[in-house]
Design a protein around this motif. Structure first.
Motif, short mmCIF file in Angstrom:
data_model
loop_
_atom_site.label_atom_id
_atom_site.label_comp_id
_atom_site.label_asym_id
_atom_site.label_seq_id
_atom_site.Cartn_x
_atom_site.Cartn_y
_atom_site.Cartn_z
N ASP A 194 0.82 -1.22 0.00
CA ASP A 194 0.00 0.00 0.00
C ASP A 194 0.85 1.26 0.00
O ASP A 194 0.33 2.37 0.14
CB ASP A 194 -0.92 0.01 1.23
CG ASP A 194 -1.92 -1.14 1.22
OD1 ASP A 194 -2.41 -1.46 0.12
OD2 ASP A 194 -2.19 -1.71 2.29
N THR A 209 -6.20 -3.19 8.85
CA THR A 209 -5.25 -2.91 7.77
C THR A 209 -4.69 -1.50 7.82
O THR A 209 -3.63 -1.25 7.26
CB THR A 209 -5.94 -3.10 6.40
OG1 THR A 209 -7.16 -2.34 6.38
CG2 THR A 209 -6.28 -4.56 6.16
N SER A 210 -5.39 -0.56 8.48
CA SER A 210 -4.85 0.80 8.53
C SER A 210 -3.68 0.84 9.50
O SER A 210 -3.63 0.06 10.47
CB SER A 210 -5.94 1.79 8.97
OG SER A 210 -6.06 1.81 10.38
N GLU A 248 -3.29 -1.27 13.04
CA GLU A 248 -2.17 -2.19 13.21
C GLU A 248 -1.34 -1.81 14.45
O GLU A 248 -0.93 -2.67 15.23
CB GLU A 248 -1.28 -2.18 11.96
CG GLU A 248 -1.91 -2.85 10.76
CD GLU A 248 -1.04 -2.73 9.52
OE1 GLU A 248 -0.08 -1.93 9.55
OE2 GLU A 248 -1.32 -3.42 8.53
#
Length: 694
Positions: free
Chosen positions: A325, A614-615, A619
């Motif tokens: 990402d 997921t951010s 996390e």
């Protein structure tokens, strides 16, 4: 203690409400909620801790309950009421329906107003300048040469504004105003203030006048946080004299956390700092160079540290291994020593530049006020100052947070870098707190005259513990807690079905099984809503089912294929005509969706709504809990899933006479240890747990 006059006002308003509404149904839970709100605000439970946390199930009538309890108390005790919501829909309901109704039934006069942030209003002076005779406007206001369409729109807006046909509110303009154009005329705190005569009648200043006089102010959580971060009482009433009704309070922790976060690019910031450096002398001349010389020197000195420093940090970070990402997160928020030292230098330089430019801005404003400088000469300079001041304030916030050492007592800050989507060689620096409760306590809980936090879903796994941890409250700190169930007869009117599934959602074959399973549970139903865990899964399933659904003469409405309003309107029209209609939606359709009666009788939830962390913030929070010996899945993921599952199931019954079924296609509620807690947190549906035939 509640005064006799407050009690009398509450009783009479309730009786008048009962008389005015034809289909009024007395609710014990609503009466109880009104009383608990009023008693809490009066300090009957705790004179120093006038805070109530109330979960009020669908159908109780919580909006009218908190208006009745808080406004009657406020009017008798010289207090203001601030209602804060998370959604525009609830704001509109309060302003257009609930508050006008309550004003008709209460015996005392009161006024109310919808509060909006400064960014929703134009600046009258900027608008006039942008619509100048040459059609070019103040070049300082435009980041690039304006197009003819922009000039035409600005001139039309100015004409309407000057004739009193438009009040400068962005939301009141009949057409969409492009963001790049709005930024040239938007009100800003540096330029548009009452100290300058030309701005005393600006749209935001007029809106503030109504705000200051109103007894009840309806705001949103973002505006609430903006006011509190400014010290309180700057936009909204002062906390010490305000009673806060925080509706949809389950959104507050996320809004508060995001509001305390900050981010800035490295190369991009260096680029606009160079432009500021080029304009610095011109700005200083507007403030009288004799008085402004030392501030000009300090500003340029700060910039000369910032520009090379930002580029040096970019060079230092460019080799860090970014994930798919384009993100690199610093473990436990700990920075390498070299970056920590650079961050401290950036913080000092940004603060120096910010303070110096603010002084130059003030000097120009003083000269205008004293008649030494004409507004037509000062306004372009003030607008340019405001443009750069906003960016410098953000830059200072970012590097202050980056330079801040982690505390041994609380959670660390999440710090990460991200590849800039606009500039290949640039990086964006992000900083965010993990836990925001201490800040909410500092800004609101310890200052407000009274607070009520309300929602239909505040508990997770039938407990307030998770919410308390998020917002910095404690179940033993004097705060009052209340859980009022919905008056709906779930046992009689609805059932929860957990089918025998071929596999669980984490199996890679799960999505391929969904079309056949869904067809089975859509058969014979007229109005269905299917909630998916992701857009990808929803679109995959829709693609496979579309032909079969069309062949049967059913109507399929898929989120994202048209606006939310259009999709829901199409569904409602099908239902009115007696046609079979199916809605496909994702998580955003699990909250705030109101489809009463025959508009929804069959709700299918494809999986437990576990959020994948997921951010970088999520996390980092999971990492912090694990490091402390906790379990991030049980402490964050399961409570969050519980709340979202309750919200999803809450779409089915919206009125007392509604009926239908909820189908949950996730066997983990019966196969996993946490499943029973998730099931028990749902409304008391009649349960049907199907099993495979042996």
């Amino acid at each position: 203690m509640l005064s006799p006059s407050t009690k009398k006002d509450i009783r009479s308003s309730y009786e008048n409400l009962r008389a005015q509404l034809q289909n009024f149904i007395p609710r014990k839970a609503q009466n109880y909620l009104v009383a608990e709100i009023a008693k809490t605000l009066a300090g009957e439970y705790n004179p120093k801790r006038r805070i109530l946390v109330a979960e009020a199930g669908t159908g109780i009538g919580k909006s009218m309950a908190y208006l009745m309890g808080s406004i009657c108390y406020a009017l008798n005790n010289n207090k203001k009421v601030v209602v804060s919501t998370a959604t525009v829909a609830l704001q509109e309901q309060l302003i257009e329906k609930d508050l006008p109704l309550f004003r008709r039934v209460v015996s005392r006069e009161f006024s109310f107003v919808l509060a909006k942030g400064r960014q929703r209003y134009c600046c009258g002076e900027k608008l006039a300048a942008a619509a100048s005779a040459e059609g070019h406007g103040q070049q300082a206001l435009f980041t690039e040469k304006p197009k003819k369409a922009d000039i035409d729109m600005v001139n039309t807006m100015y004409s309407a504004y000057s004739r009193g046909k438009w009040n400068g509110d962005r939301d009141a303009w009949p057409k969409t105003i492009p963001d790049h154009l709005w930024q040239t005329i938007v009100s800003d705190k540096h330029t548009c203030h009452s100290g300058l005569a030309a701005h005393r009648n600006c749209p935001f200043a007029k809106a503030r006048e109504h705000l200051d006089k109103a007894d009840v102010v309806v705001a949103n959580h973002s505006l609430l946080m903006a006011d509190l971060e400014l010290g309180g009482g700057v936009i909204l009433p002062e906390p010490e004299h305000a009673l806060y009704m925080v509706d949809e309070a389950h959104h507050l922790p996320t809004v508060a956390r995001d509001f305390s976060a900050a981010s800035a690019s490295l190369v991009g910031a260096a680029s606009w700092l160079e432009k500021l450096n080029q304009s610095a002398s011109k700005i200083a001349n507007g403030g009288d160079i004799k008085r402004s010389g030392r501030f000009l020197d300090a500003l340029q000195s700060g910039i000369q540290v910032l520009i090379p420093g930002l580029r040096s940090i970019r060079d230092m970070l460019i080799g860090f291994p970014l994930n798919n990402d384009g993100v690199y997160r610093f473990t436990d928020g700990e920075l390498p020593e070299a970056l920590h030292l650079e961050s401290k230098e950036m913080q000092k330089a940004a603060k120096k530049a910010n303070q110096s430019l603010a002084k130059l801005h003030d000097l120009i404003s003083e000269r205008v006020k004293d008649g030494e400088l004409a507004s037509r000469l000062a306004d372009p300079l003030l607008a340019e100052c405001a443009f750069f001041l906003q960016r410098l304030e953000n830059l200072e916030k970012v590097w202050t947070l980056m330079a801040q050492p982690n505390s041994d007592k609380g959670a660390p800050l999440a710090r990460w870098i991200q590849k800039c989507p606009e500039r290949e060689s640039d990086l964006i620096v992000h900083v965010s707190p993990l836990e925001i409760g201490w800040r909410l306590d500092q800004l609101l809980w310890s200052r407000a005259a009274g607070v009520c936090l309300l929602s239909a879903t505040l508990r997770a796994l039938n407990s307030f513990t998770y919410f308390c941890r998020q917002v910095g409250l404690d179940e033993n700190d004097g705060t009052r807690f209340l859980a009022l169930p919905s008056p709906f007869d779930y046992q009689e009117n609805a059932r929860l079905v957990v089918p025998a599934m071929p596999c669980e959602p984490q199996d890679e074959k799960f999505t391929s099984h969904l079309p056949d399973i869904l067809m089975e549970y859509l058969e014979g139903e007229t109005a269905s809503l299917v909630l998916f865990s992701s857009y990808w899964q929803m679109n995959q399933v829709a693609e496979k089912m579309r032909a079969d659904i069309k062949k049967l003469g059913w109507h399929l409405h898929v989120q994202g294929e048209a606006s939310r309003t259009s999709i829901l309107d199409a569904h409602r029209k099908c239902c009115e005509k007696g046609q079979i209609s199916i809605l496909f939606g994702t998580g955003s359709f699990s909250e705030g969706l109101d489809l009463p009666g025959e508009q929804l009788t069959n709700l299918i939830i494809t999986k437990i709504p576990f959020a994948v962390p997921t951010s970088p913030v999520e996390e980092a929070h999971a990492e912090y809990l694990e490091r402390k010996g906790g379990n991030a899945f049980l402490q964050i993921s399961v409570p969050e899933a519980s709340k979202k599952l309750v919200q999803s199931a809450g779409r089915l019954l919206r009125k007392e006479q509604d009926s239908g079924r909820v189908v949950l296609l996730d066997r983990r509620v019966v196969t996993r240890r946490y499943g029973k807690a998730l099931l028990d947190s749902l409304p008391p549906f009649k349960r049907v747990i199907e099993h495979k035939e042996k």
